[in-house]
Design a protein around this motif. Sequence first.
Motif, PDB file in Angstrom:
ATOM      1  N   TYR A 149       4.094  21.484  12.476  1.00  0.00           N
ATOM      2  CA  TYR A 149       5.008  22.829  12.684  1.00  0.00           C
ATOM      3  C   TYR A 149       4.082  23.787  13.391  1.00  0.00           C
ATOM      4  O   TYR A 149       3.780  24.780  12.832  1.00  0.00           O
ATOM      5  CB  TYR A 149       5.197  23.251  11.252  1.00  0.00           C
ATOM      6  CG  TYR A 149       6.208  22.365  10.697  1.00  0.00           C
ATOM      7  CD1 TYR A 149       7.678  21.786  10.922  1.00  0.00           C
ATOM      8  CD2 TYR A 149       5.633  21.416   9.582  1.00  0.00           C
ATOM      9  CE1 TYR A 149       8.345  21.012  10.376  1.00  0.00           C
ATOM     10  CE2 TYR A 149       6.542  20.260   8.801  1.00  0.00           C
ATOM     11  CZ  TYR A 149       7.677  20.291   9.114  1.00  0.00           C
ATOM     12  OH  TYR A 149       8.604  19.360   8.456  1.00  0.00           O
ATOM     13  N   PRO A 150       3.680  23.597  14.670  1.00  0.00           N
ATOM     14  CA  PRO A 150       3.050  24.643  15.327  1.00  0.00           C
ATOM     15  C   PRO A 150       3.317  26.014  15.319  1.00  0.00           C
ATOM     16  O   PRO A 150       4.622  25.963  15.616  1.00  0.00           O
ATOM     17  CB  PRO A 150       2.714  23.689  16.697  1.00  0.00           C
ATOM     18  CG  PRO A 150       3.920  22.868  16.812  1.00  0.00           C
ATOM     19  CD  PRO A 150       4.281  22.639  15.518  1.00  0.00           C
ATOM     20  N   GLY A 151       2.605  26.854  15.420  1.00  0.00           N
ATOM     21  CA  GLY A 151       3.207  28.226  15.582  1.00  0.00           C
ATOM     22  C   GLY A 151       3.948  28.907  14.747  1.00  0.00           C
ATOM     23  O   GLY A 151       4.029  30.149  14.373  1.00  0.00           O
ATOM     24  N   ARG A 152       3.970  28.284  13.522  1.00  0.00           N
ATOM     25  CA  ARG A 152       4.755  28.769  12.099  1.00  0.00           C
ATOM     26  C   ARG A 152       3.895  29.780  11.291  1.00  0.00           C
ATOM     27  O   ARG A 152       2.537  29.188  11.198  1.00  0.00           O
ATOM     28  CB  ARG A 152       5.213  27.616  11.407  1.00  0.00           C
ATOM     29  CG  ARG A 152       5.929  26.480  12.061  1.00  0.00           C
ATOM     30  CD  ARG A 152       7.377  26.904  12.367  1.00  0.00           C
ATOM     31  NE  ARG A 152       8.285  25.906  13.177  1.00  0.00           N
ATOM     32  CZ  ARG A 152       9.205  25.203  12.461  1.00  0.00           C
ATOM     33  NH1 ARG A 152       9.244  25.458  11.109  1.00  0.00           N
ATOM     34  NH2 ARG A 152       9.737  24.071  12.887  1.00  0.00           N
ATOM     35  N   ARG A 153       4.247  30.765  10.946  1.00  0.00           N
ATOM     36  CA  ARG A 153       3.654  31.407   9.802  1.00  0.00           C
ATOM     37  C   ARG A 153       3.470  30.592   8.518  1.00  0.00           C
ATOM     38  O   ARG A 153       4.367  29.961   7.976  1.00  0.00           O
ATOM     39  CB  ARG A 153       4.213  32.548   9.674  1.00  0.00           C
ATOM     40  CG  ARG A 153       3.538  33.732   8.501  1.00  0.00           C
ATOM     41  CD  ARG A 153       4.276  35.075   8.797  1.00  0.00           C
ATOM     42  NE  ARG A 153       3.558  35.961   7.867  1.00  0.00           N
ATOM     43  CZ  ARG A 153       2.553  36.856   8.178  1.00  0.00           C
ATOM     44  NH1 ARG A 153       1.971  36.535   9.535  1.00  0.00           N
ATOM     45  NH2 ARG A 153       1.980  37.570   7.412  1.00  0.00           N
ATOM     46  N   THR A 154       2.235  30.473   7.967  1.00  0.00           N
ATOM     47  CA  THR A 154       1.932  29.511   7.049  1.00  0.00           C
ATOM     48  C   THR A 154       1.121  30.226   5.942  1.00  0.00           C
ATOM     49  O   THR A 154       0.417  30.900   5.889  1.00  0.00           O
ATOM     50  CB  THR A 154       1.237  28.232   7.465  1.00  0.00           C
ATOM     51  OG1 THR A 154       1.815  27.662   8.654  1.00  0.00           O
ATOM     52  CG2 THR A 154       1.046  27.320   6.568  1.00  0.00           C
ATOM     53  N   ALA A 155       1.901  30.014   4.527  1.00  0.00           N
ATOM     54  CA  ALA A 155       1.225  30.225   3.421  1.00  0.00           C
ATOM     55  C   ALA A 155       0.778  28.717   2.252  1.00  0.00           C
ATOM     56  O   ALA A 155       1.347  27.742   2.873  1.00  0.00           O
ATOM     57  CB  ALA A 155       2.301  31.086   2.450  1.00  0.00           C
ATOM     58  N   VAL A 156      -0.205  29.109   1.634  1.00  0.00           N
ATOM     59  CA  VAL A 156      -0.673  28.046   0.789  1.00  0.00           C
ATOM     60  C   VAL A 156      -0.016  28.518  -0.584  1.00  0.00           C
ATOM     61  O   VAL A 156      -0.281  29.784  -1.003  1.00  0.00           O
ATOM     62  CB  VAL A 156      -1.902  27.848   0.816  1.00  0.00           C
ATOM     63  CG1 VAL A 156      -2.414  26.985   1.899  1.00  0.00           C
ATOM     64  CG2 VAL A 156      -2.812  29.107   0.502  1.00  0.00           C
ATOM     65  N   ALA A 157       0.308  27.704  -1.429  1.00  0.00           N
ATOM     66  CA  ALA A 157       0.727  27.978  -2.877  1.00  0.00           C
ATOM     67  C   ALA A 157       0.597  27.242  -3.670  1.00  0.00           C
ATOM     68  O   ALA A 157       0.436  25.629  -3.603  1.00  0.00           O
ATOM     69  CB  ALA A 157       2.154  28.176  -2.823  1.00  0.00           C
ATOM     70  N   GLY A 158       0.270  27.273  -5.058  1.00  0.00           N
ATOM     71  CA  GLY A 158       0.154  26.281  -6.161  1.00  0.00           C
ATOM     72  C   GLY A 158       0.300  26.835  -7.521  1.00  0.00           C
ATOM     73  O   GLY A 158      -0.114  28.138  -7.473  1.00  0.00           O
ATOM     74  N   ASP A 159       0.498  25.906  -8.627  1.00  0.00           N
ATOM     75  CA  ASP A 159       0.374  26.457  -9.670  1.00  0.00           C
ATOM     76  C   ASP A 159      -0.806  25.712 -10.540  1.00  0.00           C
ATOM     77  O   ASP A 159      -0.807  24.362 -10.298  1.00  0.00           O
ATOM     78  CB  ASP A 159       1.946  26.093 -10.707  1.00  0.00           C
ATOM     79  CG  ASP A 159       2.032  24.634 -10.653  1.00  0.00           C
ATOM     80  OD1 ASP A 159       1.830  23.892  -9.615  1.00  0.00           O
ATOM     81  OD2 ASP A 159       2.635  24.200 -11.716  1.00  0.00           O
ATOM     82  N   SER A 160      -1.570  26.337 -11.531  1.00  0.00           N
ATOM     83  CA  SER A 160      -2.317  25.835 -12.453  1.00  0.00           C
ATOM     84  C   SER A 160      -3.517  25.245 -11.544  1.00  0.00           C
ATOM     85  O   SER A 160      -4.200  25.713 -10.728  1.00  0.00           O
ATOM     86  CB  SER A 160      -1.785  24.809 -13.318  1.00  0.00           C
ATOM     87  OG  SER A 160      -2.858  24.494 -14.417  1.00  0.00           O
ATOM     88  N   ALA A 161      -3.714  23.930 -11.675  1.00  0.00           N
ATOM     89  CA  ALA A 161      -4.945  23.189 -10.873  1.00  0.00           C
ATOM     90  C   ALA A 161      -4.333  23.280  -9.499  1.00  0.00           C
ATOM     91  O   ALA A 161      -5.397  23.596  -8.381  1.00  0.00           O
ATOM     92  CB  ALA A 161      -5.043  21.520 -11.066  1.00  0.00           C
TER      93      ALA A 161
END
Length: 315
Positions: A149-161
Amino acid sequence: MTRPGPDGSGRVTRPDPEVQAVIDLATAHFPRLGTEMTDITEVRAFLAARPRPAVPPLPLARVTDEDADGVPVRVYHGSVHENAPVVLFCHGGGFALCDLDSHDGFCRALARATDAVVVSVDYRRAPEHPFPAAPEDAYTALLWTAATYPGRRTAVAGDSAGGNLATVLARLSRDRAGPGIAFQALYYPMLDPTRSRPSHRENGQGCFLTSDHLRWYWDGYLPEPADRNHPHAAPLAGAGLSGLPPAHVVTAGFDPLRDEGLAYAAALAAAGVSVVAHHYAGMFHGFLSMAPALPEAAAARDTAFAVLRTALHGE
């Protein structure tokens, strides 16, 4: 709603009865890790045998299982728009439990609410695959996501570990000149293998996640003592937080991980990172996944997803 305890201080000292009922039910259906049950095969078999509610999955535009250069991922298309933003999601489970299926409902809701593509990572788990297998798998998935998905605005997310892995991904991407990350969403992250903060003593028993669970999780993930100070395993162990992307940190009052989440939000802010912190004094570990059972959890999840949506779309 949460109520103060009997000491009259206004501080929430015990959960509401409806919250306590959910804690008790979750505890009854979870293995006694680190005490009565320690073998990983037995633990996973216990969890797999639990009855699951027959809830139809939230429909999305498309859901597919993919191979991210050797790392299994599940991709949720919550948007039909071209160039929709992307969230790379890492599930919790103490680095040892849970998988794509356990967090399927959460990821569907996340994709729908954020109008984004969510890539859920099935990283290798401890104790068979201790650190650094999980963050390296997650980083491989991040590289695949950026290429897919080139050029896309990207976030990282996660719960706990998974919150640990999400913020470690932000650090790895910065240090390796990897894909740009616009935001990190950290839901009651598991960050400190020393387990030495007051919330571990205050909430170590009777609040679903226990001190025995956490000891067992960390021992399986970090069998080498030297790794317990590695910033890619223990993000609170050292400095080096400047230059990380803006963050949202969610914490719960009755969570053993409460204080490390609060400390990490403060450390990010001190390093010049923009931070939104939401603390839910009457909630417990994992409460965002309890949205169908608790109105306060549902409202908190709506808020968390709205913060992430704004970060992705600039609304």
